[in-house]
Design a protein around this motif. Structure first.
Motif, PDB file in Angstrom:
ATOM      1  N   GLU B  52       0.832  -1.220   0.000  1.00  0.00           N
ATOM      2  CA  GLU B  52       0.000   0.000   0.000  1.00  0.00           C
ATOM      3  C   GLU B  52       0.858   1.258   0.000  1.00  0.00           C
ATOM      4  O   GLU B  52       0.360   2.351  -0.232  1.00  0.00           O
ATOM      5  CB  GLU B  52      -0.947  -0.012   1.201  1.00  0.00           C
ATOM      6  CG  GLU B  52      -2.049  -1.045   1.048  1.00  0.00           C
ATOM      7  CD  GLU B  52      -3.143  -0.906   2.092  1.00  0.00           C
ATOM      8  OE1 GLU B  52      -2.949  -0.161   3.081  1.00  0.00           O
ATOM      9  OE2 GLU B  52      -4.200  -1.539   1.920  1.00  0.00           O
ATOM     10  N   SER B  56      -2.042   3.537  -4.760  1.00  0.00           N
ATOM     11  CA  SER B  56      -3.120   4.255  -4.104  1.00  0.00           C
ATOM     12  C   SER B  56      -4.318   3.345  -3.884  1.00  0.00           C
ATOM     13  O   SER B  56      -4.817   2.717  -4.828  1.00  0.00           O
ATOM     14  CB  SER B  56      -3.536   5.439  -4.978  1.00  0.00           C
ATOM     15  OG  SER B  56      -4.837   5.849  -4.650  1.00  0.00           O
ATOM     16  N   THR B  57      -4.802   3.290  -2.664  1.00  0.00           N
ATOM     17  CA  THR B  57      -6.006   2.499  -2.386  1.00  0.00           C
ATOM     18  C   THR B  57      -7.252   3.225  -2.896  1.00  0.00           C
ATOM     19  O   THR B  57      -8.334   2.650  -2.913  1.00  0.00           O
ATOM     20  CB  THR B  57      -6.152   2.229  -0.878  1.00  0.00           C
ATOM     21  OG1 THR B  57      -6.095   3.489  -0.186  1.00  0.00           O
ATOM     22  CG2 THR B  57      -5.029   1.334  -0.381  1.00  0.00           C
ATOM     23  N   PHE B  65      -4.303  -5.504  -3.595  1.00  0.00           N
ATOM     24  CA  PHE B  65      -3.538  -5.666  -2.353  1.00  0.00           C
ATOM     25  C   PHE B  65      -3.820  -7.023  -1.688  1.00  0.00           C
ATOM     26  O   PHE B  65      -2.929  -7.603  -1.068  1.00  0.00           O
ATOM     27  CB  PHE B  65      -3.878  -4.521  -1.392  1.00  0.00           C
ATOM     28  CG  PHE B  65      -3.759  -3.172  -2.033  1.00  0.00           C
ATOM     29  CD1 PHE B  65      -2.507  -2.585  -2.209  1.00  0.00           C
ATOM     30  CD2 PHE B  65      -4.872  -2.502  -2.535  1.00  0.00           C
ATOM     31  CE1 PHE B  65      -2.377  -1.349  -2.845  1.00  0.00           C
ATOM     32  CE2 PHE B  65      -4.753  -1.268  -3.171  1.00  0.00           C
ATOM     33  CZ  PHE B  65      -3.511  -0.693  -3.333  1.00  0.00           C
ATOM     34  N   LYS B  67      -5.291  -8.078   0.983  1.00  0.00           N
ATOM     35  CA  LYS B  67      -4.817  -8.202   2.370  1.00  0.00           C
ATOM     36  C   LYS B  67      -5.510  -9.382   3.055  1.00  0.00           C
ATOM     37  O   LYS B  67      -6.655  -9.727   2.731  1.00  0.00           O
ATOM     38  CB  LYS B  67      -5.096  -6.896   3.119  1.00  0.00           C
ATOM     39  CG  LYS B  67      -4.332  -5.710   2.501  1.00  0.00           C
ATOM     40  CD  LYS B  67      -4.545  -4.438   3.275  1.00  0.00           C
ATOM     41  CE  LYS B  67      -3.641  -4.435   4.499  1.00  0.00           C
ATOM     42  NZ  LYS B  67      -3.578  -3.068   5.103  1.00  0.00           N
ATOM     43  N   ASP B  98       4.909  -7.464   3.916  1.00  0.00           N
ATOM     44  CA  ASP B  98       3.532  -7.576   3.429  1.00  0.00           C
ATOM     45  C   ASP B  98       2.983  -8.993   3.613  1.00  0.00           C
ATOM     46  O   ASP B  98       1.810  -9.231   3.327  1.00  0.00           O
ATOM     47  CB  ASP B  98       3.453  -7.170   1.952  1.00  0.00           C
ATOM     48  CG  ASP B  98       3.668  -5.664   1.757  1.00  0.00           C
ATOM     49  OD1 ASP B  98       3.075  -4.895   2.540  1.00  0.00           O
ATOM     50  OD2 ASP B  98       4.423  -5.271   0.843  1.00  0.00           O
TER      51      ASP B  98
END
Lengths: 319, 319
Positions: B52, B56-57, B65, B67, B98
């Motif tokens: 991240e 850009s989220t 991403f 997650k 990450d």
């Protein structure tokens, strides 16, 4: 880098016409004819020939009949014949009188489409047409449904009793995989000695091009293709893909791309074809695409999961 | 009738996300996850993992991403792991931090995408991730542009220096023909001994499925597919076609057809992918599809003949 003896037959108007009852404008047919001629591939099947006694000229467009006069309107009076023109005929839908002697016709070749069970009738019709001076072919439809034993015998008979240039593997249901094509090529080669084998592939499982490649690698002498793969249901092997792969210096991709740019966006707006999920389902199940064509014409056209269930539930299978 | 040891990896969300910046709704991702789980294929690559700090989220959706917390939202707190979940990583776009230790993550596997020239970096990254307990893979992109000699050496190095399960042939440009896949399979097998090879095919020339079949017939241990072939540009091998061919009794086609019926009509309205002529052109020319993607986003999107001329005129080639 290329198979220089391979002959490519364009069937854009003939097979595409199965979708729109051969109601192409003269302008479209002229543009396709010009593109195929300029591509250098050498063979174009411009339509079906059928008797006007059996089909309504109101319901069906000119390429259901492909009369010599109509062809001359497209290609001109003193056509040089650089691109050999042909028609497809179905058994029982055409009569001997529907063909003039070849020297008086713009046509060079005639292909007889048949089911294997009707091979005697196909041989008789091919011989009538050959006697009039045309190059002939026999295309065995629904090849995925025949026994290998019957097929071998039918091919031996065609070999012995006709003067056709080639006999075609026609994957009517789009159910063949490359391994199947390889296997069929072996059977065709075992049944034929002086005659070649050919391939007409359908794209239900996005294998129209791959199966055509496989047939060529297995020794096919002729193969069919259409611009943008146009053809009933899922359509066919794309001519442009085939030319890209062949890399034959006598062939040119540009005229075909020109016609894709100029003619095909309009056709796509009017008629539907391509490897849609419904056609994949009938291909996987080794069935005629007619149920998928009916689905696509209905309001449930995207209900492919329901369609699959219908075709595979025991009640349906036993009916 | 089936290759029981073959492992199929679904990449629907990961590769499809390349078209829409991974902006899929949670509902879509849940439906795809459920369909893939019920299909029984065993592996799903649910997205990319990227830092991240680097992306850009706001611009990119959650599957850029992927997650652990986000994955748990989709699969539930006490996920049984029946369907192994994985992510793809790019070199330089992710950091060791990450990744949690594998026992604390819903993820089972990580695939490192690399160009052959960066194989040392790929090996380093794969080893970092493997040390955290994940099953790892390396995918060699743009395989149609590398020399056979370099490839052989790179594969030997991966074999010696990593614990990856497999190394993938990635046909980034969609330019491979089945013969090329067969040839590459031989090179992969000659460079790898304990590790398997895999295939990730693109559909520029309608050969995504056929090339996947060829790789499997040549001994691939893993292959990639996506529902409806969704993926950047021309897209990928269709999962539904692959399942229809494999006829593995442990796999089920119905859940995938359900998701085609329920999820994909909406996606087709929003985003474009498939074997369009522009992607065929870049495939034939063995080029990255970025020019074709730009064409499709422009008002000239159907000007495929002009596009081909642009890419093949000497001025363009020399620039």
């Amino acid at each position: 880098m290329y198979n220089k003896d391979l002959k490519v037959i364009d069937c854009t108007i003939r097979d595409g016409g199965l979708i729109n009852k051969w109601q192409f404008s003269d302008e479209t047919v002229k543009k396709v004819f010009t593109a195929v001629k300029e591509s250098g591939i050498g063979y174009m099947e411009i339509g079906y020939r059928a008797s006007e006694k059996m089909f309504s000229t109101k319901e069906f467009g000119p390429w259901r009949f492909s009369k010599d006069e109509k062809i001359t309107e497209i290609v001109g009076e003193n056509y040089d014949g650089d691109l050999k023109l042909g028609v497809m005929v179905d058994i029982g839908r055409v009569e001997a009188d529907d063909f003039a002697p070849a020297e008086n016709s713009p046509l060079s070749f005639v292909r007889v489409a048949t089911y294997l069970k009707d091979v005697d009738k196909a041989i008789a019709l091919a011989n009538i047409v050959a006697d009039k001076g045309y190059e002939t072919f026999i295309n065995i439809m629904a090849i995925s449904t025949v026994s290998e034993h019957d097929l071998h015998n039918g091919l031996k008979q065609i070999e012995a009793e006709t003067t056709v240039s080639a006999v075609s593997i026609v994957d009517s249901f789009g159910s063949l995989y490359p391994q199947d094509v390889k296997n069929l090529a072996d059977i065709y080669k075992s049944g034929l000695s002086e005659k070649e084998f050919a391939i007409h592939a359908h794209n239900n499982q996005e294998l129209g091009f791959a199966n055509t490649i496989q047939a060529i690698e297995s020794g096919a002498g002729y193969c069919d293709a259409t611009i943008q793969g146009i053809g009933r249901g899922a359509g066919n092997c794309c001519l442009e893909l085939l030319l890209g792969w062949l890399k034959n210096p006598n062939y040119s991709l540009e005229p075909i791309l020109n016609s894709i740019q100029e003619v095909f966006p309009g056709l796509r707006d009017e008629i539907e074809w391509g490897a849609l999920p419904a056609y994949m389902v009938t291909g996987i199940l080794n069935e005629h695409p007619r149920t998928a064509i009916a689905l696509r014409a209905s309001e449930n056209k995207d209900k492919v999961s329901d369609f699959y269930k219908q075709l595979t539930t025991p009640e349906c299978l036993n009916s």
